[in-house]
Write a protein that holds these residues in place. Sequence first.
Motif, mmCIF file in Angstrom:
data_model
loop_
_atom_site.group_PDB
_atom_site.id
_atom_site.type_symbol
_atom_site.label_atom_id
_atom_site.label_comp_id
_atom_site.label_asym_id
_atom_site.label_seq_id
_atom_site.Cartn_x
_atom_site.Cartn_y
_atom_site.Cartn_z
ATOM 1 N N UNK A 1 -42.458 51.877 -72.814
ATOM 2 C CA UNK A 1 -41.135 52.134 -73.363
ATOM 3 C C UNK A 1 -40.620 50.996 -74.219
ATOM 4 N N UNK A 2 -40.816 49.766 -73.751
ATOM 5 C CA UNK A 2 -40.370 48.596 -74.524
ATOM 6 C C UNK A 2 -41.167 48.461 -75.814
ATOM 7 N N UNK A 3 -42.477 48.709 -75.738
ATOM 8 C CA UNK A 3 -43.292 48.650 -76.953
ATOM 9 C C UNK A 3 -42.790 49.637 -77.994
ATOM 10 N N UNK A 4 -42.278 50.769 -77.528
ATOM 11 C CA UNK A 4 -41.778 51.776 -78.454
ATOM 12 C C UNK A 4 -40.536 51.343 -79.215
ATOM 13 N N UNK A 5 -39.871 50.290 -78.744
ATOM 14 C CA UNK A 5 -38.674 49.801 -79.442
ATOM 15 C C UNK A 5 -38.982 48.717 -80.475
ATOM 16 N N UNK A 6 -40.198 48.178 -80.451
ATOM 17 C CA UNK A 6 -40.472 46.981 -81.235
ATOM 18 C C UNK A 6 -40.352 47.194 -82.744
ATOM 19 N N UNK A 7 -40.755 48.357 -83.215
ATOM 20 C CA UNK A 7 -40.721 48.590 -84.663
ATOM 21 C C UNK A 7 -39.296 48.698 -85.196
ATOM 22 N N UNK A 8 -38.352 48.964 -84.311
ATOM 23 C CA UNK A 8 -36.965 49.144 -84.779
ATOM 24 C C UNK A 8 -36.009 48.098 -84.189
ATOM 25 N N UNK A 9 -36.543 46.986 -83.688
ATOM 26 C CA UNK A 9 -35.666 45.957 -83.133
ATOM 27 C C UNK A 9 -34.798 45.290 -84.201
ATOM 28 N N UNK A 10 -35.156 45.487 -85.466
ATOM 29 C CA UNK A 10 -34.314 44.960 -86.548
ATOM 30 C C UNK A 10 -33.085 45.842 -86.792
ATOM 31 N N UNK A 11 -33.027 46.973 -86.085
ATOM 32 C CA UNK A 11 -31.894 47.889 -86.215
ATOM 33 C C UNK A 11 -31.055 47.860 -84.941
ATOM 34 N N UNK A 12 -29.766 48.202 -85.064
ATOM 35 C CA UNK A 12 -28.933 48.284 -83.878
ATOM 36 C C UNK A 12 -29.396 49.445 -82.993
ATOM 37 N N UNK A 13 -29.200 49.319 -81.699
ATOM 38 C CA UNK A 13 -29.602 50.407 -80.797
ATOM 39 C C UNK A 13 -28.622 51.574 -80.860
ATOM 40 N N UNK A 14 -28.974 52.637 -80.183
ATOM 41 C CA UNK A 14 -28.074 53.788 -80.078
ATOM 42 C C UNK A 14 -26.797 53.338 -79.379
ATOM 43 N N UNK A 15 -25.714 53.294 -80.115
ATOM 44 C CA UNK A 15 -24.445 52.802 -79.576
ATOM 45 C C UNK A 15 -23.951 53.665 -78.417
ATOM 46 N N UNK A 16 -24.289 54.945 -78.448
ATOM 47 C CA UNK A 16 -23.824 55.865 -77.407
ATOM 48 C C UNK A 16 -24.836 56.040 -76.282
ATOM 49 N N UNK A 17 -26.020 55.417 -76.399
ATOM 50 C CA UNK A 17 -27.104 55.529 -75.406
ATOM 51 C C UNK A 17 -27.151 56.936 -74.801
ATOM 52 N N UNK A 18 -27.180 57.914 -75.706
ATOM 53 C CA UNK A 18 -27.044 59.322 -75.318
ATOM 54 C C UNK A 18 -28.164 59.778 -74.400
ATOM 55 N N UNK A 19 -29.404 59.460 -74.768
ATOM 56 C CA UNK A 19 -30.538 59.898 -73.956
ATOM 57 C C UNK A 19 -30.459 59.323 -72.555
ATOM 58 N N UNK A 20 -30.030 58.077 -72.460
ATOM 59 C CA UNK A 20 -29.926 57.441 -71.159
ATOM 60 C C UNK A 20 -28.817 58.073 -70.329
ATOM 61 N N UNK A 21 -27.693 58.405 -70.952
ATOM 62 C CA UNK A 21 -26.613 59.052 -70.219
ATOM 63 C C UNK A 21 -27.043 60.429 -69.713
#
Length: 378
Positions: free
Chosen positions: A59-79
């Motif tokens: 899961x963390x590896x899947x974020x690496x390509x977009x770490x230069x971008x802000x995360x999902x502000x609403x963390x919708x999937x997690x909610x």
Amino acid sequence: MNPTSAEERLERLNALPLRENLRGTVPYGAPQIDVPIQLNVNENTHPLPTAVREAIVTGVEGTLETLNRYPDREFTTMRESLARYLGHGLTADRLWAANGSNEVLQQILQAFAGPGRTLMSFPPTYSMYPLLAAGTDTGYIAGTREADFTLTAESAAAQVREHAPDVVIVCSPNNPTGTSTGLDVIEAVYAATEATRSMVIVDEAYAEFAHTGTPSALELLPGRERLIISRTMSKAFGMAGTRLGYMAAAPEVTDALRLVRLPYHLSAVTQAVALAALAHADALLATVEDIKAQRDRIVDGLDRLGLTPTPSDSNFVLFGPLQDPEAVWHGLLDAGVIIRDIGLHGRLRVSAGTEAETSAFLDRMQELADAGIAVPAP
């Protein structure tokens, strides 16, 4: 350069234009001592299962390509995932999360408390509540409990009506006593706040450890728009290092917290770790039954030593009063076991660890009892 002494640091701190209500206060925190068996901060001491570790890495590896971008502000999937985990017909718009349940509570106070308003809880309870009040410049009101640390509906409601706080927190199971609070108490407290329209928070950080059949205040959410149930992934999920707390409430409450949260407050990495954990909730929660069994071993063992453990619905046990709690604490530390001295009338608190950790604690307590050190107060 010589290190600055504690007195010098305090003098320099007081020379700053610090808010008056923060002067003389100390930071929250238990002693961090590197010993083999750490049973002092109510952690889940079981290691993460291999499958969960692998899922987190993926899961963390899947974020690496977009770490230069802000995360999902609403963390919708997690909610959405949190809503599925909690059940009770909850939907994502009724869930909120932050960096630990302490930050969730802080955001609630930022939105509903603050200068000129008050927070009430019922000591002995989680020692962060007055610190969170101080941090948000909220007045703090200390209620009372029965001699056995329980809280009755009549007493709680009467105290709330008397003091008319803007926010009430009830911790259940309660930290540091481990005692659960009946839903009748929550209902009575909520009814007592109707005139003041106060917010009522039930802190269920240890809910997963309660004995079978103990109800959750989640059952009371329908029709109560001022009720908030706070939870965490630090305890039962064994993910204290992730710093992920969450709450369930009416959608308008989550909207209120959006007004005070910092932008993008949950990192992409935090969201990825939490999602991987929630996807493997069954594997992570498999340790809960073992922890409950170790907790009950502690209760039985301390009871045999005559040390009066308090019945616990949590992953820790409060016991005492002891004749010399400091000597017991140091006696355990000398054997490589650290527990918590909470400064509560000669009582100590021990977390339930693995079977081996629990055995080490109980064996040492037997030695200290035999030596006349771990004995009840007269």
